[in-house]
Design an enzyme around this catalytic site. Structure first.
Site, short mmCIF file in Angstrom:
data_model
loop_
_atom_site.label_atom_id
_atom_site.label_comp_id
_atom_site.label_asym_id
_atom_site.label_seq_id
_atom_site.Cartn_x
_atom_site.Cartn_y
_atom_site.Cartn_z
CG ASP A 92 -63.23 100.94 81.82
OD1 ASP A 92 -64.15 100.29 81.30
OD2 ASP A 92 -63.00 100.92 83.04
CB SER A 93 -67.13 102.96 82.74
OG SER A 93 -66.63 101.90 83.53
CB CYS A 139 -66.47 93.73 84.47
SG CYS A 139 -66.26 95.48 84.88
CB CYS A 164 -65.48 99.52 78.83
SG CYS A 164 -67.07 99.55 79.71
CD GLU A 220 -63.80 103.56 88.51
OE1 GLU A 220 -63.54 104.78 88.54
OE2 GLU A 220 -63.34 102.78 87.67
CG HIS A 252 -63.85 98.16 86.96
ND1 HIS A 252 -64.42 98.50 85.75
CD2 HIS A 252 -63.60 99.33 87.60
CE1 HIS A 252 -64.50 99.82 85.68
NE2 HIS A 252 -64.01 100.34 86.78
#
Length: 254
Positions: A11-12, A184, A74, A152, A186
């Protein structure tokens, strides 16, 4: 044996850990290698060519580590790169897809909200999903700049997070959306904050479990499912500061 090789997940950043949780639950014997591309996070807002280049670099690292399958955990990277990866590498790839189809089937008010990055909402794949599954349903899309960065940083609660969530979710609630798609990887980590603003009557759905089920189906089809009765291990890598990220990873997987 190929079945004993690990499964790669990337993932990012740390958002894909929400998918990894479901992979571990549905495929407990699999060894997993998770790659957080934290030095290049967020992907949202970056050109597709740049995202694809990162996906290629990470894929090659995971293949060098012996991975038998790669999960692109992602939504933005899936849109930008998964078809390219499938066309150029020999292992199976499983990507993400916003849960538009089940959301449109579930809604009773006829209004569905989608929280996602701008890149995911602007992608051709997302518009194909709407064309295929959203007939007769009003779908309200909401880009959410800043939410990825909160996760993050490990900031899942607090005044700043609450203010951002209100900014993005209140318009959906006012429009009578009774299903909200967490588009998303996240965003499931912010589920409590999102639910508090949306209201208990609103259903929140994401695709982590569906992706894990698909990954298991692919491994079974390819006869690559790990036959071990023991729990698999987890290795995680990052392009960012591993020491700084470690406590955030531990808290998100707790």
């Amino acid at each position: 044996m190929a079945s004993l090789a690990p499964v790669g997940v990337f993932d990012s950043g740390v958002g894909g850990l929400s998918v990894l949780r479901d992979l571990r639950r549905l495929m407990p014997a699999e060894d997993l290698i998770y790659y957080a591309d934290s030095a290049h996070c967020p992907y949202g807002g970056q050109p597709n060519a740049a995202i694809q280049a990162r996906a290629v670099a990470i894929t090659e690292e995971l293949l060098a580590a012996g991975c038998k399958m790669i999960v692109v955990a992602c939504n933005t990277a899936t849109i930008a790169a998964v078809e390219h990866l499938r066309a150029n590498y020999p292992v199976p790839f499983v990507g993400m897809e916003p849960a538009v189809k089940p959301a449109c089937a579930m809604t009773r008010t006829g209004v569905v909200g989608v929280l996602a990055t701008g890149a995911a909402l602007g992608g051709e794949k997302f518009h194909r999903l709407l064309a295929q599954h959203a007939a007769g349903v009003r779908v309200i899309t909401q880009p959410c700049p800043g939410l990825v960065e909160c996760v993050e940083a490990g900031d899942l609660k607090g005044a700043f997070v609450d203010e951002l969530v209100k900014r993005y979710v209140q318009p959906l609630a006012r429009a009578r959306a009774d299903v909200i798609v967490l588009g998303c990887t996240h965003y499931p980590f912010l589920r409590d904050a999102i639910q508090a603003v949306a209201g208990a009557q609103v259903q929140l759905i994401d695709t982590g479990e569906a992706v894990a089920r698909q990954a298991r189906r692919v491994l079974e089809r390819e006869e690559l499912l790990n036959p071990s009765a023991a729990d698999g291990g987890l290795e995680w890598r990052t392009s960012g500061d591993k020491a700084a990220l470690a406590p955030i990873v531990r808290s998100l997987l707790a």
